[in-house]
Design a protein around this motif. Structure first.
Motif, mmCIF file in Angstrom:
data_model
loop_
_atom_site.group_PDB
_atom_site.id
_atom_site.type_symbol
_atom_site.label_atom_id
_atom_site.label_comp_id
_atom_site.label_asym_id
_atom_site.label_seq_id
_atom_site.Cartn_x
_atom_site.Cartn_y
_atom_site.Cartn_z
ATOM 1 N N PRO A 1 0.819 -1.222 0.000
ATOM 2 C CA PRO A 1 0.000 0.000 0.000
ATOM 3 C C PRO A 1 0.851 1.270 0.000
ATOM 4 C CG PRO A 1 -0.154 -1.145 2.116
ATOM 5 C CD PRO A 1 0.544 -2.068 1.166
ATOM 6 N N LEU A 2 2.057 1.213 0.586
ATOM 7 C CA LEU A 2 2.909 2.398 0.604
ATOM 8 C C LEU A 2 3.456 2.685 -0.791
ATOM 9 C CD1 LEU A 2 4.876 1.886 3.950
ATOM 10 C CD2 LEU A 2 2.681 3.005 3.568
ATOM 11 N N LEU A 3 3.909 1.640 -1.510
ATOM 12 C CA LEU A 3 4.421 1.886 -2.857
ATOM 13 C C LEU A 3 3.283 2.271 -3.809
ATOM 14 C CD1 LEU A 3 4.075 -0.456 -5.320
ATOM 15 C CD2 LEU A 3 5.535 -1.741 -3.800
ATOM 16 N N THR A 4 2.066 1.792 -3.515
ATOM 17 C CA THR A 4 0.913 2.228 -4.310
ATOM 18 C C THR A 4 0.673 3.718 -4.101
ATOM 19 O OG1 THR A 4 -0.101 0.033 -4.175
ATOM 20 C CG2 THR A 4 -1.547 1.862 -4.749
ATOM 21 N N GLY A 5 0.848 4.181 -2.870
ATOM 22 C CA GLY A 5 0.732 5.612 -2.605
ATOM 23 C C GLY A 5 1.738 6.421 -3.391
ATOM 24 N N ILE A 6 2.981 5.936 -3.447
ATOM 25 C CA ILE A 6 4.011 6.612 -4.236
ATOM 26 C C ILE A 6 3.573 6.692 -5.703
ATOM 27 C CG2 ILE A 6 6.388 6.486 -5.071
ATOM 28 C CD1 ILE A 6 7.045 4.886 -2.508
ATOM 29 N N ALA A 7 3.078 5.568 -6.221
ATOM 30 C CA ALA A 7 2.675 5.513 -7.625
ATOM 31 C C ALA A 7 1.511 6.449 -7.926
ATOM 32 C CB ALA A 7 2.310 4.079 -8.002
ATOM 33 N N VAL A 8 0.526 6.466 -7.034
ATOM 34 C CA VAL A 8 -0.621 7.347 -7.255
ATOM 35 C C VAL A 8 -0.177 8.810 -7.234
ATOM 36 C CG1 VAL A 8 -2.838 8.122 -6.334
ATOM 37 C CG2 VAL A 8 -2.279 5.692 -6.333
ATOM 38 N N ALA A 9 0.640 9.164 -6.245
ATOM 39 C CA ALA A 9 1.118 10.542 -6.159
ATOM 40 C C ALA A 9 1.959 10.917 -7.374
ATOM 41 C CB ALA A 9 1.929 10.730 -4.881
ATOM 42 N N THR A 10 2.810 9.985 -7.813
ATOM 43 C CA THR A 10 3.657 10.233 -8.979
ATOM 44 C C THR A 10 2.820 10.417 -10.233
ATOM 45 O OG1 THR A 10 5.458 8.903 -8.032
ATOM 46 C CG2 THR A 10 5.518 9.294 -10.405
ATOM 47 N N GLY A 11 1.880 9.498 -10.456
ATOM 48 C CA GLY A 11 1.041 9.575 -11.652
ATOM 49 C C GLY A 11 0.193 10.823 -11.696
ATOM 50 N N LEU A 12 -0.388 11.199 -10.559
ATOM 51 C CA LEU A 12 -1.251 12.385 -10.527
ATOM 52 C C LEU A 12 -0.438 13.666 -10.684
ATOM 53 C CD1 LEU A 12 -3.814 11.448 -7.741
ATOM 54 C CD2 LEU A 12 -4.068 11.263 -10.224
ATOM 55 N N ALA A 13 0.767 13.684 -10.108
ATOM 56 C CA ALA A 13 1.612 14.868 -10.274
ATOM 57 C C ALA A 13 1.956 15.069 -11.745
ATOM 58 C CB ALA A 13 2.876 14.731 -9.435
ATOM 59 N N ARG A 14 2.261 13.958 -12.442
ATOM 60 C CA ARG A 14 2.610 14.041 -13.862
ATOM 61 C C ARG A 14 1.422 14.461 -14.716
ATOM 62 N NH1 ARG A 14 5.682 8.178 -14.237
ATOM 63 N NH2 ARG A 14 7.680 8.785 -13.297
ATOM 64 N N ALA A 15 0.282 13.838 -14.478
ATOM 65 C CA ALA A 15 -0.856 14.023 -15.383
ATOM 66 C C ALA A 15 -1.780 15.166 -14.997
ATOM 67 C CB ALA A 15 -1.662 12.728 -15.463
#
Length: 287
Positions: free
Chosen positions: A112-126
Motif C-alpha cells: 500500500p505504501l508503494l501504491t501511494g508513491i505511484a498514485v502521487a507520482t502519476g497524478l503529479a505528472r498528469a
C-alpha cells in the motif's frame, strides 16, 4: 443525484463535465504482452471494486494484473471499514490484483505504501497537482492553503498468494459535494487536467514501474528505492502527530522515520522511539 438527459431519463452522459471512461482506449494503452496489466474492465456501478475483485480472485476467475474500475461505488470502503462515497464519474475508483511470489510475505506491508508513491507520482505528472502522502494510506492535496484528503488506498489479502489494492481519488468533486470539510479533490487543488482516462493511465503506469522495481529487488524497500521515495513524499514525517492505536491507546510525538518494515517511528517526549504498524494518525499543529 443521478444526472438526467433532456427526456428526464437517467443518463451516463447527463453531466457533460464528467464523461465516462473509455474502456477500449484504456485497454489498448495499458494491456500489452509482457506488461503487468493483463485485463481491464470498467463497470458502471458497483458496491466496491475491492470486494468484487477479491471475490473474482478467490474464485480463480482473474490472474495477476487484473484491473477493475467503477464509474460509481455505492459501498466503497477505506481503512477500518470507513465508507467512501462520491458522485458517479467524479473520481477514480479502481482495484488491482498483484501476486508478488518473489517477495517474502513479511515485506508485503510495503504494497500500500508503494501504491501511494505511484498514485502521487502519476497524478503529479498528469494533473500537475502537488500531492503528499499521509502515513499509511492517504493522498493529500492543498486547497485554499489547507491540507485536504483527496484519496486513499486499501489493501486486502486474497488467499496465500495475492493482494488486492483499491484506490479511490476525488477528481472533479465540487465544494458543495464534499462529504466532510476536510476532503478535497484534484479540481479544487487546481489540477491542469481532470481527464480521468489520462489520470488512470498515468497512475497505472507508475504503479507498474514501482511494483516491478520493488519486486525485482525481492521486496527490499531500500534497494528498490521505495523507502526513500516514500519518505520524500510523506507529509507525516517531521510533524507532531497523535497515533490512535488499537485498545484505545494513543502515542503523541514527532514522526521521525518510516522504518524498514514500513512502520511509522514516533519519538515521544519521554525520549522513546516507538514504531507504529497500524492505527489512525492525526497531524497536530505545533504548540
Amino acid at each position: 443525484m443521478t444526472p438526467r438527459d433532456a427526456s428526464g431519463n437517467n443518463s451516463r452522459w447527463g453531466d457533460l463535465e464528467r464523461p465516462p471512461l473509455n474502456a477500449a482506449s484504456l485497454r489498448r494503452g495499458l494491456v500489452r504482452d509482457g506488461g503487468l496489466w493483463t485485463g481491464l474492465e470498467v463497470v458502471q456501478r458497483t458496491g466496491s471494486t475491492n470486494s468484487d475483485l477479491v471475490a473474482l480472485a478467490a474464485a480463480g476467475k482473474v490472474v495477476e494484473g487484473a484491473v477493475l474500475v467503477a464509474e460509481e461505488q455505492t459501498s466503497g470502503r477505506g481503512r477500518l471499514d470507513r465508507q467512501w462515497t462520491a458522485p458517479a464519474r467524479s473520481g477514480l475508483f479502481f482495484s488491482v490484483l498483484l501476486k508478488p511470489a518473489e517477495v517474502p510475505v513479511e515485506r508485503w506491508g510495503w504494497l500500500p505504501l508503494l501504491t501511494g508513491i505511484a498514485v502521487a507520482t502519476g497524478l503529479a505528472r498528469a494533473a500537475g497537482v502537488d500531492t503528499a502522502l499521509k502515513w499509511p494510506n492517504d493522498l493529500l492535496v492543498t486547497v485554499g492553503g489547507e491540507e485536504r484528503k483527496a484519496g486513499g488506498i486499501l489493501a486486502e489479502r486474497v488467499g496465500a498468494d495475492g493482494v488486492v489494492l483499491g484506490v479511490g481519488v476525488n477528481v472533479t468533486l465540487r465544494a458543495e459535494e464534499l462529504p466532510v470539510p476536510q476532503a478535497g479533490s484534484l479540481a479544487l487543488a487546481g489540477a491542469v487536467s481532470t481527464d480521468r482516462d489520462t489520470l488512470l493511465r498515468a497512475v497505472l503506469r507508475a504503479l507498474e514501474e514501482w511494483y516491478r522495481r520493488w519486486r525485482d529487488a525481492g521486496g527490499d524497500p531500500a534497494v528498490s528505492g521505495v523507502q526513500e521515495a516514500y519518505a520524500a513524499g510523506c507529509a507525516t514525517l517531521g510533524r507532531v502527530v497523535r497515533a490512535e492505536l488499537p485498545g484505545e491507546r494513543a502515542v503523541v510525538g514527532e514522526a521521525v522515520a518510516v522504518d524498514g518494515d514500513g512502520r511509522l517511528v514516533i519519538a515521544t517526549a519521554e525520549g522513546v522511539q516507538e514504531p507504529v504498524g497500524a492505527g489512525d494518525i492525526v497531524h497536530l499543529r505545533p504548540a
